[in-house]
Enzyme design. Structure first.
Site, PDB file in Angstrom:
ATOM      1  N   HIS A   1      22.343 -17.655   5.887  1.00  0.00           N
ATOM      2  CA  HIS A   1      21.774 -16.603   5.042  1.00  0.00           C
ATOM      3  C   HIS A   1      21.578 -17.119   3.619  1.00  0.00           C
ATOM      4  CE1 HIS A   1      21.976 -13.302   7.869  1.00  0.00           C
ATOM      5  NE2 HIS A   1      23.275 -13.414   8.043  1.00  0.00           N
TER       6      HIS A   1
ATOM      7  N   HIS B   1      27.699 -19.587   9.417  1.00  0.00           N
ATOM      8  CA  HIS B   1      26.740 -18.511   9.687  1.00  0.00           C
ATOM      9  C   HIS B   1      26.221 -17.928   8.367  1.00  0.00           C
ATOM     10  CE1 HIS B   1      25.183 -14.904  11.891  1.00  0.00           C
ATOM     11  NE2 HIS B   1      25.448 -14.310  10.725  1.00  0.00           N
ATOM     12  N   GLU B   2      27.144 -17.560   7.481  1.00  0.00           N
ATOM     13  CA  GLU B   2      26.724 -16.975   6.204  1.00  0.00           C
ATOM     14  C   GLU B   2      25.968 -17.994   5.346  1.00  0.00           C
ATOM     15  OE1 GLU B   2      26.816 -13.905   5.906  1.00  0.00           O
ATOM     16  OE2 GLU B   2      28.264 -13.413   7.494  1.00  0.00           O
TER      17      GLU B   2
ATOM     18  N   GLU C   1      18.644 -13.042  10.074  1.00  0.00           N
ATOM     19  CA  GLU C   1      19.611 -13.417  11.115  1.00  0.00           C
ATOM     20  C   GLU C   1      19.161 -14.672  11.848  1.00  0.00           C
ATOM     21  OE1 GLU C   1      22.549 -12.359  11.369  1.00  0.00           O
ATOM     22  OE2 GLU C   1      22.323 -10.691   9.964  1.00  0.00           O
TER      23      GLU C   1
END
Length: 496
Positions: free
Chosen positions: A268, A264-265, A294
């Site tokens: 980003h 997930h990160e 996001e």
């Protein structure tokens, strides 16, 4: 020469932003507890300096003069985005900014220790101060921006989004999920009856988990010459585009929560690393708000990393590094597609996750408007958790209103971005599949080049040169359409 003066100013502001970002990362990752007071002072001074520099009255004249100069398209976009930011900055005084940064950092530091003790009573006075400052900020911004107070806060995280539209979208989604989640749980039960969920034999050594996380980060395109992975109390992606700092947290009894958090990160991080370098010190080349941010993390985690094809590629690595003997792709999918009503937002599956966000969105609106007092948050939280997810958090503050870092750090208006981002990610995947028909085959080979090239062309390179709705329209051919997210959930979770 006003563009040149703004250009010089942007370089100086970028340097201050860099320093603040790295001090923030160090505070979360490496700083000893005793360093908190002086770190808060240092960061409040830097924030005040940057605010004074960026909101000086004469800058309005520079902007007006630059708008009259003969600029190319990129320079015009740069000046327009700088102007938008300038108007938002001039809503607040440098004295207020310094006071707020100090209070936020002290509250966040207190939250870290008190959450572990489930101590709402000692946390409440600091939280009340943060809410009072947030209300003061909202009122100042609302007056200048000519927006309702909560809209003025949302504007800081997702420019152009408005509460009325978010309320409408979330009401429809809440209605959809009310029927969908029971159906998904029934479908899951049918699958489990045919193939029982296989557990993973731990413990899983942290160094092995990190090795797997780093290997998958590299495979999907993260550039370790311009970033790294560390450990923190709450996972985040920070730093600056040339030095992206990501964190995770590990448990030895299981590995998927950390691994999926890393992926997930990484979404980003990929966005930050692939922003434009030309005029990179101008706001127009920074990320376009948190909903878009996001969307990139959820695209990486949900649209890519929970697909069967991804695990065809990743499972051999996981077997080798973690020793997952006898584990098949279907076993992994049973875990990464698991639906369960739970207390913790960051651990929630993508079907129940939007309800966690809607709950916070509704509460923080009332906190900002003054309809809800901070002391009453636990009771309202518990009532909404029971209504939306059938769970009670009465007396369980650490898994209730103390579980997130956002409110202790003063980030009111951020939460809607998570679910708006999930919808945007599903719509982006649908557009990408049309452009790259064999995307699934490429994922199975561990080849993310064409997928990342599409993302760079249509999302990453656009930075803040256009509004979020315009970037979505250009990338996907239509405005934000929740149908793509709903259809994605149906395909993934209602299969027999």
């Amino acid at each position: 020469m006003s563009f040149a003066e703004l250009d010089h100013l942007c370089r100086r502001l970028e340097a201050l932003d860099h320093a603040q970002a790295m001090l923030g990362v160090d505070e979360a990752v490496s700083m000893p507890e005793g360093g908190g007071e002086k770190r808060a002072e240092a960061m409040s001074v830097l924030a005040s300096m940057a605010h004074e520099m960026a909101s000086a009255p004469h800058i309005a004249d520079w902007i007006a003069a630059a708008e009259a100069e003969d600029l190319d398209a990129g320079q015009r976009a740069a000046v327009a985005e700088f102007k938008r930011g300038y108007i938002n900055r001039t809503c607040l005084s440098s004295q207020f900014v310094a006071r707020q940064v100090n209070a936020r950092m002290r509250c966040e530091q207190l939250w870290r220790s008190l959450r572990a003790r489930n101590d709402w009573n000692d946390f409440l006075p600091s939280f009340e101060n943060i809410v009072a400052l947030a209300r003061e900020e909202a009122a100042c911004r609302a007056e200048v921006l000519k927006l309702p107070p909560y809209d003025a806060m949302v504007e800081q995280y997702d420019p152009g989004s408005r509460t009325a539209e978010i309320v409408r979208v979330f009401a429809d989604l809440k209605s959809f999920l009310k029927g969908f989640i029971p159906e998904a749980l029934e479908a899951q039960a049918r699958r489990r009856a045919k193939r029982p969920l296989k557990g993973f034999a731990g413990p899983f050594a942290i160094d092995r988990q990190k090795q797997l996380g780093l290997a998958l980060m590299k495979a999907v395109g993260f550039d370790f010459d311009h970033g790294r992975l560390d450990v923190s109390h709450h996972p985040f992606c920070g730093g600056v585009p040339s030095d992206v700092r990501m964190t995770t947290r590990y448990r030895t009894d299981e590995f998927l929560s950390s691994l999926m958090g890393i992926l997930h990160e990484t979404g980003h991080g990929l966005y930050e690393q692939n922003l434009p370098h030309d005029l990179g010190h101008w706001p127009s080349t920074k990320a376009r708000g948190m909903a878009m941010h996001e969307s990139q993390s959820l695209f990486q985690e949900m649209q890519l990393s929970r697909r069967p094809e991804f695990w065809q590629f990743a499972l051999p690595l996981a077997r080798d590094i973690l020793g997952l003997a006898g584990v098949e792709v279907e076993d992994m999918l049973g875990h990464v597609h698991h639906v369960e009503r739970g207390f913790i937002r960051v651990d929630a599956d993508e079907a129940t996750y939007p309800l966690h966000v809607i709950l916070r969105f509704e509460i923080e609106q009332d906190l900002i408007t003054g309809k809800l007092a901070p002391k009453d948050v636990p009771d309202v939280w518990d009532a909404k958790m029971q209504e939306y997810l059938g769970l009670s958090t009465a007396g369980n503050y650490s898994d209730g209103p103390m579980q997130d870092v956002h409110w202790p750090s003063g980030a009111f208006g951020y939460f809607p971005s998570y679910t708006l981002g999930a919808m945007m990610a599903a719509q982006q995947w649908a557009a990408l599949e049309r452009a790259v028909p064999d995307a699934a085959v490429q994922i199975e080979r561990g080849d993310f080049a064409a997928i990342n090239a599409w993302r760079k062309e249509h999302i990453w390179s656009k930075a803040s040169m256009f509004s979020t709705p315009e970037i979505m329209r250009r990338a996907t051919g239509e405005p934000l359409n929740a149908r793509h997210f709903e259809e994605h959930l149906k395909r993934r979770y209602l299969a027999a």
